[in-house]
Design a protein around this motif. Structure first.
Motif, short mmCIF file in Angstrom:
data_model
loop_
_atom_site.label_atom_id
_atom_site.label_comp_id
_atom_site.label_asym_id
_atom_site.label_seq_id
_atom_site.Cartn_x
_atom_site.Cartn_y
_atom_site.Cartn_z
N THR A 205 0.84 -1.21 0.00
CA THR A 205 0.00 0.00 0.00
C THR A 205 0.87 1.26 0.00
O THR A 205 0.56 2.26 -0.67
CB THR A 205 -0.93 0.00 1.23
OG1 THR A 205 -1.74 -1.17 1.19
CG2 THR A 205 -1.81 1.24 1.25
N LEU A 206 1.97 1.21 0.75
CA LEU A 206 2.88 2.35 0.80
C LEU A 206 3.48 2.63 -0.58
O LEU A 206 3.59 3.79 -1.01
CB LEU A 206 3.99 2.08 1.82
CG LEU A 206 5.10 3.14 1.91
CD1 LEU A 206 4.52 4.51 2.27
CD2 LEU A 206 6.17 2.71 2.91
N GLN A 207 3.83 1.56 -1.29
CA GLN A 207 4.40 1.74 -2.62
C GLN A 207 3.36 2.34 -3.58
O GLN A 207 3.67 3.26 -4.38
CB GLN A 207 4.90 0.40 -3.16
CG GLN A 207 5.60 0.49 -4.50
CD GLN A 207 6.83 1.39 -4.45
OE1 GLN A 207 7.62 1.32 -3.52
NE2 GLN A 207 6.99 2.26 -5.43
N ILE A 208 2.13 1.88 -3.48
CA ILE A 208 1.06 2.44 -4.32
C ILE A 208 0.85 3.91 -4.00
O ILE A 208 0.65 4.75 -4.90
CB ILE A 208 -0.23 1.64 -4.12
CG1 ILE A 208 -0.06 0.21 -4.65
CG2 ILE A 208 -1.41 2.32 -4.80
CD1 ILE A 208 -1.22 -0.70 -4.34
N THR A 209 0.91 4.24 -2.72
CA THR A 209 0.72 5.64 -2.30
C THR A 209 1.83 6.52 -2.86
O THR A 209 1.58 7.66 -3.29
CB THR A 209 0.68 5.73 -0.77
OG1 THR A 209 -0.33 4.85 -0.28
CG2 THR A 209 0.38 7.14 -0.32
N ARG A 210 3.05 6.00 -2.85
CA ARG A 210 4.17 6.80 -3.41
C ARG A 210 3.92 7.07 -4.90
O ARG A 210 4.18 8.17 -5.39
CB ARG A 210 5.49 6.04 -3.21
CG ARG A 210 6.04 6.10 -1.80
CD ARG A 210 7.52 5.73 -1.79
NE ARG A 210 8.12 5.94 -0.49
CZ ARG A 210 8.33 4.98 0.41
NH1 ARG A 210 7.98 3.73 0.12
NH2 ARG A 210 8.88 5.24 1.57
N TRP A 211 3.46 6.03 -5.61
CA TRP A 211 3.20 6.23 -7.04
C TRP A 211 2.10 7.28 -7.24
O TRP A 211 2.18 8.12 -8.14
CB TRP A 211 2.80 4.92 -7.68
CG TRP A 211 3.93 3.91 -7.76
CD1 TRP A 211 5.25 4.18 -7.76
CD2 TRP A 211 3.79 2.49 -7.87
NE1 TRP A 211 6.00 3.03 -7.83
CE2 TRP A 211 5.12 1.95 -7.92
CE3 TRP A 211 2.71 1.61 -7.92
CZ2 TRP A 211 5.37 0.59 -8.02
CZ3 TRP A 211 2.97 0.26 -8.04
CH2 TRP A 211 4.28 -0.25 -8.07
N ARG A 212 1.08 7.19 -6.41
CA ARG A 212 -0.02 8.13 -6.57
C ARG A 212 0.41 9.56 -6.21
O ARG A 212 -0.05 10.53 -6.81
CB ARG A 212 -1.20 7.71 -5.67
CG ARG A 212 -1.90 6.43 -6.17
CD ARG A 212 -3.02 6.01 -5.23
NE ARG A 212 -4.04 7.02 -5.13
CZ ARG A 212 -5.04 7.19 -5.98
NH1 ARG A 212 -5.15 6.37 -7.03
NH2 ARG A 212 -5.94 8.14 -5.82
N VAL A 213 1.29 9.70 -5.25
CA VAL A 213 1.80 11.04 -4.91
C VAL A 213 2.62 11.59 -6.07
O VAL A 213 2.53 12.78 -6.43
CB VAL A 213 2.63 10.99 -3.62
CG1 VAL A 213 3.36 12.32 -3.38
CG2 VAL A 213 1.72 10.68 -2.43
N GLN A 214 3.48 10.72 -6.63
CA GLN A 214 4.30 11.17 -7.76
C GLN A 214 3.43 11.55 -8.95
O GLN A 214 3.79 12.45 -9.73
CB GLN A 214 5.28 10.05 -8.16
CG GLN A 214 6.33 9.76 -7.11
CD GLN A 214 7.18 8.54 -7.47
OE1 GLN A 214 6.96 7.91 -8.51
NE2 GLN A 214 8.15 8.23 -6.61
N ALA A 215 2.28 10.87 -9.09
CA ALA A 215 1.40 11.19 -10.20
C ALA A 215 0.45 12.32 -9.88
O ALA A 215 -0.37 12.71 -10.73
CB ALA A 215 0.60 9.94 -10.59
N SER A 219 -2.02 13.04 -1.77
CA SER A 219 -1.28 14.10 -1.08
C SER A 219 -0.13 13.52 -0.26
O SER A 219 -0.07 12.31 0.00
CB SER A 219 -2.23 14.87 -0.15
OG SER A 219 -2.70 14.03 0.89
N SER A 220 0.74 14.43 0.18
CA SER A 220 1.83 14.01 1.06
C SER A 220 1.31 13.48 2.39
O SER A 220 1.95 12.66 3.05
CB SER A 220 2.78 15.19 1.29
OG SER A 220 3.34 15.62 0.08
N LEU A 221 0.14 13.94 2.79
CA LEU A 221 -0.46 13.45 4.04
C LEU A 221 -0.74 11.95 3.94
O LEU A 221 -0.47 11.20 4.89
CB LEU A 221 -1.76 14.21 4.33
CG LEU A 221 -2.56 13.73 5.56
CD1 LEU A 221 -1.73 13.86 6.83
CD2 LEU A 221 -3.86 14.50 5.68
#
Length: 480
Positions: A205-215, A219-221
Motif C-alpha cells: 500500500t505504501l508503494q502504491i501511495t508513493r506512485w499516486r503522490v508522484q502522479a 497528497s503528502s499526508l
C-alpha cells in the motif's frame, strides 16, 4: 522401676500381664478423612452444566491428556520434562527419604539383636598380668502395649504416601506448564506470522501511495500516514520475537536443559496445538479422587491423627524386655567351656510421674496440628472444585469469543481487500484504507490469541481434573 530376673526364672507371668494390658490399651485405627467430615458438600454435577464422561476411559484419558492434542512435539516435551526437570528429581528424592524414614520406624518397632566381643589385658602392681575375653549377644524388645509405636509407624507411612502424591502433584503441574508454554510459543509464532503478512500488505500500500503522490493523485499526508502505519506494525515484530525467544528458553529449562537448547527444534513455525473436540470430564467426586493435592491433604490428616495417638500413648507406662547370652573366660582356650556361659534377663517398666504437664501439652500441640491439617484439607477440596468450575467457564467464554472474532476477521479481510481496490481506483480516501488495515491486523491478532487462550483453557481444565498421573484406585478417597 526395673527388676533383674535370674536366668532360671521364667517370665510367663510377666508376659501374660503384658498381653492383657495390650488388649486393654489397644488404640483404634484413625478414620479416613472425607469431604463430608470436613463440612463440605460435594456437588453431584458441575454448575456450568458441562457433560461429564463417566466411562472407564476417563482415567486413562486424563493420565496422559496431552496425547489428546495430537501434537508430537507436545508429547515429546512433556516426556522430557517429566524425566529431567529438577523439580521432579527433588520430589523423587523426597519420596525416597520418606520411605527410608518409614522403614527406620518399622525397624525400631521390632526386637533388636546385637553382638559384641572384647579382649582385656590388665596388671596391678607387682602381680602377674591377667587377661579376660568376652563374647556375647544382647537382645531387647519393647512391647507396644498402648499403640504408640504403631501410631508412629502409621504417621511415617502416611507421610510416605503424602510424598508419593506430592511427587504426582509436581508431575501434574509440570505437564500443564509445559503444555501452556508450548501453546504460548505457537500462539506467538502465529501472531508474528500475521504481523509479517500485514506488514507486507502495508508495504504494498505504501508503494502504491508513493506512485499516486508522484502522479499527483494523492497528497503528502497520505504518504506520511502510510509510512506511520507501516512503522507501527514493524515495531510489533521485535516485541513478538523477544517473547518467542523467552518462551523457548522457558521450555528448555522446564525440560531440564539450558536456555537455547530448543531453538533449533522449536524454531520452525507450527500451528497452535488444537484441543480435543470432547472433554474427558469427570464428576466432582471423581475429580477429588483424581487430584494428587487432595490425596496429599488426606495423608497429612492421617499422619496428624496418628501423631495424636502416639502423643496419647506416651502418657502411659512403657515396658521393656532385654536379655544377654555371652561367654567370659581368662583364656581363649577356655572361652568355649560351658562354665564360662553368662546369661541374664531384664524386665523394666517406666511411667511418667511428674513432667510439669509436658505430656498433656504435647497432646494439645498434636491436636492443634490435626486441626490445621483438617483446615488445609478443606481448603484444598474447595480450591479443587473452584479450579474446575473456573476452567469450564473460561473454556465456554473463549469458545464464544473465538467464534465471533473469526467472523470479524473474515469480514476484515474482505473489507481490507475492497478498500485497497477502491483506493487504487480513486474511489475512497486513504484514511479508509488505513482503518481497514488496522482493523484486519487487530482482528487476526485477536483470533490467534483467542485460539491460544482456548487451548490453554483446556490445559488448565485437565490439570484441575487431576490429569497427568495414574491414581491408585485402592487409595482412600476424598468422598468415602
Amino acid at each position: 522401676m526395673t527388676s533383674a530376673l535370674p536366668s532360671r526364672h521364667r517370665p510367663g507371668a510377666l508376659l501374660l500381664a503384658l498381653s492383657a494390658a495390650a488388649l486393654l490399651g489397644a488404640c483404634a485405627t484413625p478414620n479416613t478423612p472425607s469431604a463430608e467430615s470436613a463440612g463440605i458438600a460435594v456437588p453431584a454435577t458441575w454448575s456450568t452444566g458441562a457433560t461429564t464422561n463417566t466411562s472407564s476411559s476417563t482415567a486413562t484419558d486424563l493420565a496422559q491428556w496431552w496425547q489428546r492434542f495430537n501434537d508430537p512435539a507436545l508429547g515429546a516435551l512433556v516426556t522430557q520434562a517429566l524425566q529431567a526437570n529438577p523439580g521432579v528429581r527433588s520430589a523423587q528424592a523426597a519420596l525416597l527419604q520418606a520411605r527410608a524414614q518409614r522403614d527406620v520406624q518399622q525397624a525400631n518397632n521390632g526386637p533388636s539383636l546385637s553382638a559384641s566381643g572384647s579382649a582385656q589385658r590388665s596388671r596391678s602392681g607387682t602381680a602377674d598380668a591377667s587377661s579376660r575375653f568376652q563374647a556375647g549377644f544382647d537382645a531387647s524388645w519393647e512391647p507396644d502395649l498402648f499403640g504408640g509405636n504403631r501410631a508412629s509407624l502409621d504417621a511415617s507411612e502416611a507421610e510416605a504416601r503424602a510424598s508419593e502424591t506430592s511427587l504426582a502433584d509436581v508431575q501434574v503441574s509440570l505437564a500443564a506448564e509445559v503444555a501452556a508454554s508450548l501453546i504460548e510459543l505457537r500462539g506467538l509464532q502465529s501472531r508474528l506470522d500475521i504481523a509479517q503478512r500485514n506488514l507486507a500488505a502495508q508495504s504494498e500500500t505504501l508503494q502504491i501511495t508513493r506512485w499516486r503522490v508522484q502522479a499527483g493523485l494523492a497528497s503528502s499526508l497520505d504518504l506520511e500516514q502510510a509510512i506511520a502505519a507501516q512503522a507501527q506494525t514493524q515495531a510489533q515484530i521485535p516485541a513478538l520475537q523477544t517473547s518467542l525467544a523467552q518462551a523457548r528458553n522457558a521450555l528448555s529449562v522446564l525440560t531440564g536443559q539450558a536456555p537455547g537448547a530448543l531453538d533449533a527444534t522449536l524454531g520452525a513455525v507450527a500451528p497452535v496445538p488444537q484441543p480435543p473436540a470432547d472433554i474427558a470430564l469427570s464428576l466432582p467426586a471423581e475429580t477429588l479422587r483424581q487430584r494428587p493435592d487432595v490425596r496429599t491433604a488426606e495423608h497429612r490428616i492421617s499422619a496428624a491423627l496418628a501423631r495424636v495417638v502416639a502423643a496419647d500413648a506416651a502418657r502411659y507406662p512403657s515396658f521393656r524386655l532385654g536379655g544377654s547370652l555371652g561367654l567370659s573366660a581368662l583364656t581363649l582356650g577356655t572361652l568355649t567351656d560351658g562354665a564360662s556361659v553368662v546369661r541374664s534377663l531384664l524386665a523394666s517398666v517406666s511411667a511418667p510421674l511428674l513432667d510439669g504437664g509436658a505430656a498433656k501439652a504435647q497432646m494439645r500441640a498434636q491436636e492443634a496440628a490435626l486441626e490445621q491439617a483438617r483446615a488445609g484439607y478443606a481448603s484444598t477440596v474447595l480450591t479443587a472444585l473452584q479450579d474446575v468450575e473456573d476452567a469450564l467457564v473460561a473454556i465456554q467464554g473463549d469458545r464464544e469469543r473465538l467464534a465471533r472474532l473469526q467472523t470479524a476477521a473474515e469480514a476484515a479481510v474482505n473489507a481490507e481487500l475492497l478498500a485497497r481496490q477502491r483506493y487504487q481506483s480513486g474511489l475512497i480516501d486513504f484514511r479508509t484504507v488505513l482503518d481497514t488495515q488496522r482493523t484486519l491486523l487487530s482482528a487476526q491478532d485477536s483470533v490467534a490469541s483467542a485460539q491460544a487462550s482456548l487451548a490453554t483453557g483446556h490445559v488448565r481444565l485437565y490439570k484441575a481434573l487431576g490429569g497427568g498421573w495414574t491414581p491408585d484406585t485402592a487409595a482412600p478417597s476424598a468422598t468415602r
